[in-house]
Design an enzyme around this catalytic site. Structure first.
Site, short mmCIF file in Angstrom:
data_model
loop_
_atom_site.label_atom_id
_atom_site.label_comp_id
_atom_site.label_asym_id
_atom_site.label_seq_id
_atom_site.Cartn_x
_atom_site.Cartn_y
_atom_site.Cartn_z
N GLU A 145 0.84 -1.20 0.00
CA GLU A 145 0.00 0.00 0.00
C GLU A 145 0.87 1.25 0.00
O GLU A 145 2.09 1.17 0.21
CB GLU A 145 -0.95 -0.01 1.21
CG GLU A 145 -2.00 -1.12 1.10
CD GLU A 145 -3.08 -1.05 2.18
OE1 GLU A 145 -4.23 -0.78 1.82
OE2 GLU A 145 -2.76 -1.26 3.36
N ARG A 157 -1.86 8.96 8.62
CA ARG A 157 -1.65 7.54 8.97
C ARG A 157 -1.22 6.74 7.74
O ARG A 157 -1.80 6.86 6.66
CB ARG A 157 -2.96 6.95 9.51
CG ARG A 157 -2.87 5.48 9.82
CD ARG A 157 -4.17 5.00 10.45
NE ARG A 157 -5.29 5.08 9.56
CZ ARG A 157 -5.62 4.15 8.66
NH1 ARG A 157 -4.88 3.07 8.52
NH2 ARG A 157 -6.67 4.31 7.90
N HIS A 214 -12.52 8.83 6.25
CA HIS A 214 -12.17 7.43 6.47
C HIS A 214 -11.70 7.14 7.88
O HIS A 214 -12.03 6.10 8.44
CB HIS A 214 -11.06 7.08 5.47
CG HIS A 214 -10.59 5.66 5.51
ND1 HIS A 214 -11.44 4.60 5.28
CD2 HIS A 214 -9.36 5.12 5.73
CE1 HIS A 214 -10.74 3.46 5.37
NE2 HIS A 214 -9.49 3.75 5.66
N HIS A 273 -9.93 8.88 2.64
CA HIS A 273 -9.39 7.82 1.78
C HIS A 273 -9.54 8.28 0.34
O HIS A 273 -10.60 8.76 -0.05
CB HIS A 273 -10.14 6.51 2.01
CG HIS A 273 -9.43 5.33 1.43
ND1 HIS A 273 -9.40 5.09 0.07
CD2 HIS A 273 -8.69 4.36 2.00
CE1 HIS A 273 -8.67 3.99 -0.14
NE2 HIS A 273 -8.23 3.54 1.01
N ARG A 312 -1.19 8.42 1.50
CA ARG A 312 -2.61 8.70 1.25
C ARG A 312 -2.95 10.19 1.22
O ARG A 312 -3.78 10.63 0.43
CB ARG A 312 -3.38 8.03 2.39
CG ARG A 312 -4.79 7.84 2.14
CD ARG A 312 -5.38 6.98 3.21
NE ARG A 312 -5.09 5.58 3.01
CZ ARG A 312 -5.45 4.63 3.86
NH1 ARG A 312 -6.07 4.94 4.97
NH2 ARG A 312 -5.19 3.37 3.61
C1 SIN Z 1 -7.25 0.46 2.48
O1 SIN Z 1 -7.17 -0.73 2.35
O2 SIN Z 1 -7.00 1.24 1.57
C2 SIN Z 1 -7.67 0.99 3.80
C3 SIN Z 1 -6.80 0.44 4.85
C4 SIN Z 1 -6.50 1.49 5.84
O3 SIN Z 1 -7.24 2.45 5.97
O4 SIN Z 1 -5.46 1.38 6.49
#
Ligand code: SIN
Length: 501
Positions: free
Chosen positions: A113, A371, A336, A229, A275
Site C-alpha cells: 500500500e 496515517r 475514512h 481515503h 494517502r
Molecule cells: C485500504 O485498504 O485502503 C484501507 C486500509 C487502511 O485504511 O489502512
C-alpha cells in the site's frame, strides 16, 4: 436500578475491543459492550489488512521509518517503535487464535500500500481481512466464559470522579438502565468519520467514545486530523464504498476526467504515494477538470487476481453494474479515519486513572498528521494488548458507587445523525478548509449542542492550526510551518493548549 460488577469493562467490539476482551478474559471477569451487534463494526469493513514487518526482507526499523515519514513530523517516535516492534508478535498471536492469514506455502502473501517501502500488508481472504478477523475473534469471545457480551448497550456516561474512572452507565435495548462498575474501563469505540456525508465508515461511527471521554475529563489530541481515503466509489445515490489502496499496490492506475494518469506529476511514487498526497492530488484534478470524481483503472489487471485478492470489491462493483475488466471505476475521496482522539500514553492509559483507550478512539501518537495504510488494525492489536497488561496490574477493590437515575442523562443516543451536521462537516470541515468556513461551522455546530460536540472539536482544532500538514489542508495556509511542529490538546475545563514537540 440494576448494576453489574466486572474487572474489565470493554466498550466497543471492533478488533481492538474484541482482542482486549479476549486477553482480559485471562485475568478476570469481562463485560464487553457494543451499541449495535457483534457483526456491525467499522473493523469488519477494513480491507487493506495489517501492516507488519513479518518477512525477512523487511524490518521493524524500515516500518518505523515509513511511518514517521508519512506522519509529517507529528508521530511520537516511541509509540511508533512500540507499534512496529510488537506488531509482528500480535499478528502471530491472532493467527495462533485461528485467524486464517493468506499464505503462499510458508510465506505470508503480502499486499502493498501507499507509503510503504516494502510489501508488508498481511491479509486474510484478500481484501476481506477486517471481516475475517472480526468473525474469528467474535467466535472466540462468545465462547470464552469470563466474557459477558452486552449487545444493543449504549453508554451514556463514564463514571469518573476526581480523575478516577469507576465504570459507566448504560442503557440496554433502549430501556434497561444499568450501572456497570469496573476496575478498569477500556474504550474501543472507534472514530468519527461518519460525521461526514461521504464516508467509508458505517453510520454508527460518530465519535461516541471521544465525546464520553471528553465529558469525563479526558484530554483529546490532534482532533483536526481527519483522514480522507482517496478512492471511495463515487456513483450517484450510492454509498461511498471503500476500494482498498492495496489494489493500487497491484498496479491499478488513477486517471483524471480526460483519462490521463496524473499522480506522477504530484509525487515520484505516483499511485503509491502516501494517502494524504493522493487525496490532495485527486482533489486538485477534480477541481481543475470541474468533475466530482476521478477514475480507478483496473482494466489491465488480471481478472483472477481481482477476483481472488479483492473478492468483496469485485462483488460490490458487479452489483453496481461495473465490470472492472472493462469499465473505469469512478472514485473520489471520502472521510475514512480519525487520527486524533483520546490522548493516551504508551500503555493506552488516558489522563483518567483506570480509563484506557485503544484503536481509532485513541490518540497514541503513532499516526501523526497522516496515517500509513494498514497501521490502524496493527495499532488496535498492539495497544489493546498493552492496555490489558497494564490494567491487569490494578488490584484496587471495586468501590460502591451510588448513582441516581438523573445521572443517566449523560449522552442521549442520537438515532441518526442530523443531515445538517454532515453537511456542515463536509462543506466547511472537510478535505480542504479555510478560516471563514471553519468559523461559520463552529458557530453552527455550537448552536446544535451536544450532538455536534465531536464535529465542533474537530473544527476548533482545524481553525487553530494555521498551516497545511498531512491530512489537514488549509487553502488559506497552504504550506507546512515549522512553528506548527506541535499538538493541539483539548480538555473540557481548559482552553485549547498548543504543545510544541
Ligand atoms: C485500504 O485498504 O485502503 C484501507 C486500509 C487502511 O485504511 O489502512
Amino acid at each position: 436500578m440494576n448494576s453489574r460488577d466486572c474487572d474489565f469493562l470493554v466498550i466497543g467490539a471492533g478488533i481492538a475491543g474484541l482482542y482486549a476482551a479476549l486477553l482480559a478474559g485471562e485475568h478476570g471477569r469481562v463485560l464487553l459492550l457494543t451499541k449495535a451487534s457483534l457483526s456491525e463494526t467499522n473493523s469488519a469493513w477494513a480491507q487493506g489488512g495489517i501492516a507488519a514487518a513479518v518477512e525477512e526482507n523487511d524490518s521493524p526499523q524500515l516500518h518505523l521509518e515509513d511511518t514517521l515519514r508519512a506522519g509529517r513530523g507529528l508521530c511520537d517516535p516511541q509509540a511508533v517503535a512500540v507499534l512496529v516492534s510488537e506488531g509482528p508478535d500480535c499478528v502471530r498471536d491472532i493467527e495462533r487464535l485461528g485467524v486464517p492469514f493468506d499464505r503462499a506455502g510458508r510465506e505470508y502473501l503480502l499486499g502493498r500500500e501507499g507509503g510503504h517501502s516494502r510489501r508488508r500488508i498481511v491479509q486474510a481472504g484478500g481484501s476481506s481481512t477486517g471481516k475475517q478477523i472480526v468473525e474469528k475473534l467474535s467466535q472466540l469471545v462468545t465462547r470464552h466464559r469470563p466474557i459477558e457480551l452486552l449487545e444493543g448497550a449504549y453508554v451514556t456516561k463514564l463514571l469518573a470522579v476526581d480523575g478516577i474512572c469507576y465504570g459507566a452507565n448504560c442503557i440496554q435495548s433502549e430501556r434497561e438502565l444499568l450501572l456497570l462498575r469496573a476496575r478498569a474501563t477500556i474504550l474501543a469505540t472507534g472514530g468519527a468519520a461518519a460525521l461526514y456525508e461521504r464516508t467509508t465508515n458505517p453510520p454508527g461511527t460518530m465519535g461516541d467514545g471521544i465525546a464520553l471521554a471528553y465529558q469525563a475529563g479526558a484530554e483529546l489530541m490532534d482532533m483536526e486530523f481527519v483522514q480522507f481515503h482517496p478512492t471511495a466509489l463515487a456513483l450517484p445515490q450510492t454509498p461511498s464504498w471503500l476500494i482498498t489502496e492495496a489494489i493500487r499496490g497491484e498496479g491499478a492506475y488513477l486517471l483524471n476526467a480526460r483519462h490521463e494518469r496524473f499522480m506522477s506529476r504530484y509525487d515520484e511514487r505516483a499511485e503509491l504515494a502516501p494517502r494524504d498526497l493522493v487525496s490532495r492530488a485527486i482533489f486538485e484534478e477534480m477541481r481543475t477538470e470541474k468533475s466530482d470524481h476521478v477514475f480507478l483503472d483496473l482494466r489491465h489487471l488480471k481478472r483472477e487476481l481481482l477476483r481472488e485478492r479483492f473478492p468483496n470489491i469485485w462483488e460490490m462493483l458487479k452489483a453496481h453494474g461495473l465490470d472492472p475488466a472493462r469499465h473505469l471505476i469512478p472514485v473520489a475521496p471520502a472521510a475514512h479515519y480519525t487520527l486524533g482522539g483520546v490522548r493516551t500514553d504508551l500503555h493506552a492509559q488516558t489522563n483518567i486513572q483506570n480509563l484506557y483507550a485503544v484503536g481509532e478512539v485513541a490518540c497514541t501518537g503513532v499516526h501523526g498528521a497522516n496515517r500509513l495504510a494498514s497501521n490502524s488494525l496493527l495499532e488496535c492489536l498492539v495497544f489493546a494488548r498493552r492496555a490489558v497488561r497494564e490494567a491487569a496490574k490494578t488490584t484496587e477493590p471495586l468501590v460502591p458507587i451510588n448513582v441516581n437515575v438523573s445521572e443517566f442523562q449523560g449522552r442521549v443516543r442520537p438515532r441518526a445523525l442530523p443531515p445538517t451536521l454532515q453537511q456542515i462537516m463536509t462543506n466547511s470541515v472537510g478535505l480542504v478548509r479555510d478560516h471563514d468556513g471553519l468559523e461559520q461551522a463552529i458557530a453552527l455546530l455550537t448552536e446544535m449542542g451536544e450532538e455536534a460536540l465531536v464535529g465542533r472539536l474537530i473544527a476548533q482544532s482545524a481553525l487553530l492550526r494555521t498551516e497545511s500538514r498531512g491530512v489537514h489542508i488549509r487553502r488559506d495556509y497552504t504550506e507546512e510551518s515549522p512553528d506548527w511542529l506541535a499538538h493541539i490538546v483539548l480538555h473540557k475545563d481548559r482552553t485549547s493548549q498548543i504543545e510544541k514537540i
